[in-house]
Design an enzyme around this catalytic site. Structure first.
Site, PDB file in Angstrom:
ATOM      1  N   CYS A 276       0.965  -1.154   0.048  1.00 33.93           N
ATOM      2  CA  CYS A 276      -0.041   0.004   0.168  1.00 33.93           C
ATOM      3  C   CYS A 276       1.054   1.509   0.006  1.00 33.93           C
ATOM      4  O   CYS A 276       0.285   2.476  -0.117  1.00 33.93           O
ATOM      5  CB  CYS A 276      -0.940  -0.012   1.187  1.00 33.93           C
ATOM      6  SG  CYS A 276      -2.347  -1.246   1.067  1.00 33.93           S
TER       7      CYS A 276
ATOM      8  N   ASN B 284     -10.217   0.440  -0.087  1.00 36.73           N
ATOM      9  CA  ASN B 284      -8.750   0.300  -0.169  1.00 36.73           C
ATOM     10  C   ASN B 284      -8.208  -0.268  -1.697  1.00 36.73           C
ATOM     11  O   ASN B 284      -8.562  -1.094  -2.033  1.00 36.73           O
ATOM     12  CB  ASN B 284      -8.237  -0.550   0.928  1.00 36.73           C
ATOM     13  CG  ASN B 284      -6.874  -0.506   1.050  1.00 36.73           C
ATOM     14  OD1 ASN B 284      -6.127  -0.063   0.212  1.00 36.73           O
ATOM     15  ND2 ASN B 284      -6.164  -0.955   1.902  1.00 36.73           N
TER      16      ASN B 284
ATOM     17  N   HIS C 153      -3.191   7.395   3.000  1.00 38.74           N
ATOM     18  CA  HIS C 153      -3.872   6.247   2.411  1.00 38.74           C
ATOM     19  C   HIS C 153      -5.406   5.815   2.944  1.00 38.74           C
ATOM     20  O   HIS C 153      -5.433   5.738   4.258  1.00 38.74           O
ATOM     21  CB  HIS C 153      -2.713   5.133   2.738  1.00 38.74           C
ATOM     22  CG  HIS C 153      -3.189   3.787   2.315  1.00 38.74           C
ATOM     23  ND1 HIS C 153      -3.603   3.483   0.820  1.00 38.74           N
ATOM     24  CD2 HIS C 153      -3.486   2.392   2.946  1.00 38.74           C
ATOM     25  CE1 HIS C 153      -3.861   2.053   0.859  1.00 38.74           C
ATOM     26  NE2 HIS C 153      -3.672   1.561   1.822  1.00 38.74           N
TER      27      HIS C 153
HETATM   28  O1  UT7 Z   1      -3.902  -0.795   3.310  1.00 38.92           O
HETATM   29  C1  UT7 Z   1      -3.026  -1.816   4.196  1.00 38.92           C
HETATM   30  C2  UT7 Z   1      -3.149  -1.709   5.439  1.00 38.92           C
HETATM   31  N1  UT7 Z   1      -4.451  -2.323   5.843  1.00 38.92           N
HETATM   32  C3  UT7 Z   1      -5.159  -1.646   7.075  1.00 38.92           C
HETATM   33  O2  UT7 Z   1      -4.702  -0.651   7.351  1.00 38.92           O
HETATM   34  C4  UT7 Z   1      -6.418  -2.357   7.518  1.00 38.92           C
HETATM   35  C5  UT7 Z   1      -6.213  -2.365   9.085  1.00 38.92           C
HETATM   36  N2  UT7 Z   1      -7.273  -3.240   9.770  1.00 38.92           N
HETATM   37  C6  UT7 Z   1      -8.669  -2.721   9.702  1.00 38.92           C
HETATM   38  O3  UT7 Z   1      -8.851  -1.890   9.112  1.00 38.92           O
HETATM   39  C7  UT7 Z   1      -9.433  -3.367  10.715  1.00 38.92           C
HETATM   40  O4  UT7 Z   1      -8.779  -4.320  11.554  1.00 38.92           O
HETATM   41  C8  UT7 Z   1     -10.630  -4.349  10.017  1.00 38.92           C
HETATM   42  C9  UT7 Z   1     -11.632  -3.186   9.515  1.00 38.92           C
HETATM   43  C10 UT7 Z   1      -9.999  -5.182   9.001  1.00 38.92           C
HETATM   44  C11 UT7 Z   1     -11.403  -4.989  11.245  1.00 38.92           C
HETATM   45  O5  UT7 Z   1     -11.906  -4.316  12.108  1.00 38.92           O
HETATM   46  P1  UT7 Z   1     -11.775  -4.503  13.653  1.00 38.92           P
HETATM   47  O6  UT7 Z   1     -12.453  -3.477  14.396  1.00 38.92           O
HETATM   48  O7  UT7 Z   1     -10.179  -4.795  13.939  1.00 38.92           O
HETATM   49  O8  UT7 Z   1     -12.521  -5.686  13.940  1.00 38.92           O
HETATM   50  P2  UT7 Z   1     -12.169  -7.355  14.249  1.00 38.92           P
HETATM   51  O9  UT7 Z   1     -11.040  -7.968  13.540  1.00 38.92           O
HETATM   52  O10 UT7 Z   1     -11.438  -6.909  15.692  1.00 38.92           O
HETATM   53  O11 UT7 Z   1     -13.350  -7.889  14.541  1.00 38.92           O
HETATM   54  C12 UT7 Z   1     -14.378  -7.398  15.337  1.00 38.92           C
HETATM   55  C13 UT7 Z   1     -15.486  -8.547  15.376  1.00 38.92           C
HETATM   56  C14 UT7 Z   1     -15.208  -9.873  15.548  1.00 38.92           C
HETATM   57  O12 UT7 Z   1     -16.355 -10.686  15.989  1.00 38.92           O
HETATM   58  P3  UT7 Z   1     -15.893 -11.222  17.624  1.00 38.92           P
HETATM   59  O13 UT7 Z   1     -14.738 -12.160  17.459  1.00 38.92           O
HETATM   60  O14 UT7 Z   1     -15.727  -9.826  18.350  1.00 38.92           O
HETATM   61  O15 UT7 Z   1     -17.245 -11.771  17.760  1.00 38.92           O
HETATM   62  C15 UT7 Z   1     -15.198 -10.456  13.849  1.00 38.92           C
HETATM   63  O16 UT7 Z   1     -15.352 -11.809  13.811  1.00 38.92           O
HETATM   64  O17 UT7 Z   1     -16.101  -8.344  14.122  1.00 38.92           O
HETATM   65  C16 UT7 Z   1     -16.325  -9.456  13.150  1.00 38.92           C
HETATM   66  N3  UT7 Z   1     -15.976  -9.201  11.803  1.00 38.92           N
HETATM   67  C17 UT7 Z   1     -17.156  -8.837  11.146  1.00 38.92           C
HETATM   68  N4  UT7 Z   1     -18.494  -8.626  11.272  1.00 38.92           N
HETATM   69  C18 UT7 Z   1     -19.217  -8.236  10.594  1.00 38.92           C
HETATM   70  C19 UT7 Z   1     -15.042  -9.133  11.041  1.00 38.92           C
HETATM   71  N5  UT7 Z   1     -15.235  -8.969  10.044  1.00 38.92           N
HETATM   72  C20 UT7 Z   1     -16.447  -8.519   9.906  1.00 38.92           C
HETATM   73  C21 UT7 Z   1     -17.556  -8.253   8.886  1.00 38.92           C
HETATM   74  N6  UT7 Z   1     -18.762  -8.226   9.309  1.00 38.92           N
HETATM   75  N7  UT7 Z   1     -17.053  -8.057   7.538  1.00 38.92           N
END
Ligand code: UT7
Length: 331
Positions: free
Chosen positions: A116, A286, A256
């Protein structure tokens, strides 16, 4: 004689027509519009659907947009850099195909890959060729067909990424406008947290890997998120301090577009007003190497000659950094 600086003198962009909305994603994986919007800020993204069209298609369209807007003769372009994490093919340069297709037949060309941060690093490379006096017209394109490596059954990644391309022209400037300073970093310790494991040279494709979907992008979102927030904010602060800039001196933050919360955190750290923060993640998601030029394209009409723009990016590898650039024209 005044020092030659490298200025952006034109911008072009292209996104595919197909719009993948949060509502459509709701029918594909277990997710919902509210979760995606509050966690990422994304509402929709563009996907290049046509068979046989790769990243070069996006790059060519973006470059052609710039060439037409600027009235540029492509034969005058001396170097074409395609910043991308999704080259068309292995072993064949995407940039060479792109350059020839746009009629830049007097240019040499190469791909630049830094996940990225590809476009941000590309700004540094393109500028160096101009500042040294070696070339006068360098076309930097950022393009990615992320949909080619996304598993549309994995809700952790398919909601984030989109396809797109953007292009900028770097030319010499004698008024001191253009790239002023850069602070670029990388750390291989981040490799395991964001990668597509199979299909590269370490792990060539196997039937088993294909069956298990190990050629798709995997992301440990939380770890990447934490590192992105810390490092993007850190480099933005460093570049301001190093150039004796206060928040009032900054006209725009071009960060970004990976997650709205990461962009907001970077802006908060340098205490920048919301109206100075470029944002289009809601429309495109993204797009990896295309996020920064797509921002410039969408905000071009608001940019004024002399505006101080702080660029910041973070991506796989890990790779990250910040660039301070003075905008060179009114459109
Ligand atoms: O460009 C390169 C660099 N990339 C980035 O900068 C991306 C960085 N990461 C992120 O933007 C975030 O970590 C994400 C958007 C990918 C995820 O957000 P998060 O707030 O970190 O969520 P999480 O992975 O901690 O998941 C929280 C909860 C989980 O459920 P439990 O375990 O709390 O029950 C996930 O299973 O949300 C659940 N979850 C979803 N729910 C609905 C994960 N993905 C989804 C989804 N829809 N698409």
């Amino acid at each position: 004689m005044s020092k030659i600086t490298a200025a952006i003198t034109a911008v072009g962009a292209y996104v595919p027509e197909y719009v993948l909305t949060n509502q459509i994603l709701e029918t594909m994986v277990d997710t919902n519009d509210e979760w995606i919007t509050t966690r990422t800020g994304i509402k929709e993204r563009r996907i290049l659907k046509e068979e046989g069209k790769g990243t070069s298609f996006l790059a060519i369209k973006a470059a052609e947009d710039l060439i037409n807007k600027k009235g540029l003769d492509p034969k005058e372009i001396e170097l074409v850099i395609v910043a991308t994490a999704t080259p068309d093919m292995k072993a064949a340069s995407t940039a060479a195909y792109t350059a020839t297709s746009i009629g830049a037949t007097n240019a040499f060309s190469f791909d630049l890959e830094a996940a990225c941060s590809s476009f941000l690093y590309g700004m540094s490379v393109a500028s160096s060729f101009i500042e040294s006096g070696r070339y006068k017209k360098v076309l930097l394109i950022g393009a990615d067909k992320n949909s080619s490596m996304i598993n549309y059954e994995d809700r952790a990644t398919c909601i984030i990424f989109g396809d797109g391309g953007g292009a900028v022209l770097f030319e010499p400037n004698e008024e001191g406008l253009g790239l002023q300073d850069e602070y670029l970093r990388s750390s291989g310790e981040g490799r395991e947290f964001l990668q597509a494991k199979y299909g590269g040279s370490s792990y060539p494709m196997t039937e088993e890997a294909l069956k298990n979907g190990e050629h798709f992008v995997f992301q440990d979102g939380k770890t990447v998120f934490k590192n992105a927030v810390f490092n993007m904010a850190d480099v933005a602060v460093k570049i301001l301090e190093r150039n004796n800039l206060t928040k009032d001196d900054v006209a725009w933050l071009a960060a970004h577009q990976a997650n709205k919360r990461i962009i907001d955190a970077t802006a908060n750290r340098i205490e920048l007003d919301e109206n100075k923060v470029m944002m289009n993640i809601q429309k495109y998601g993204n797009t990896t190497s295309a996020t920064l030029p797509l921002l410039l394209h969408d905000y071009e009409s608001q940019l004024k000659k002399g505006d101080n723009i702080i660029f910041a990016a973070f991506g796989g590898g890990f790779t990250w950094g910040s660039i301070y650039l003075k905008w060179a024209y009114n459109s």
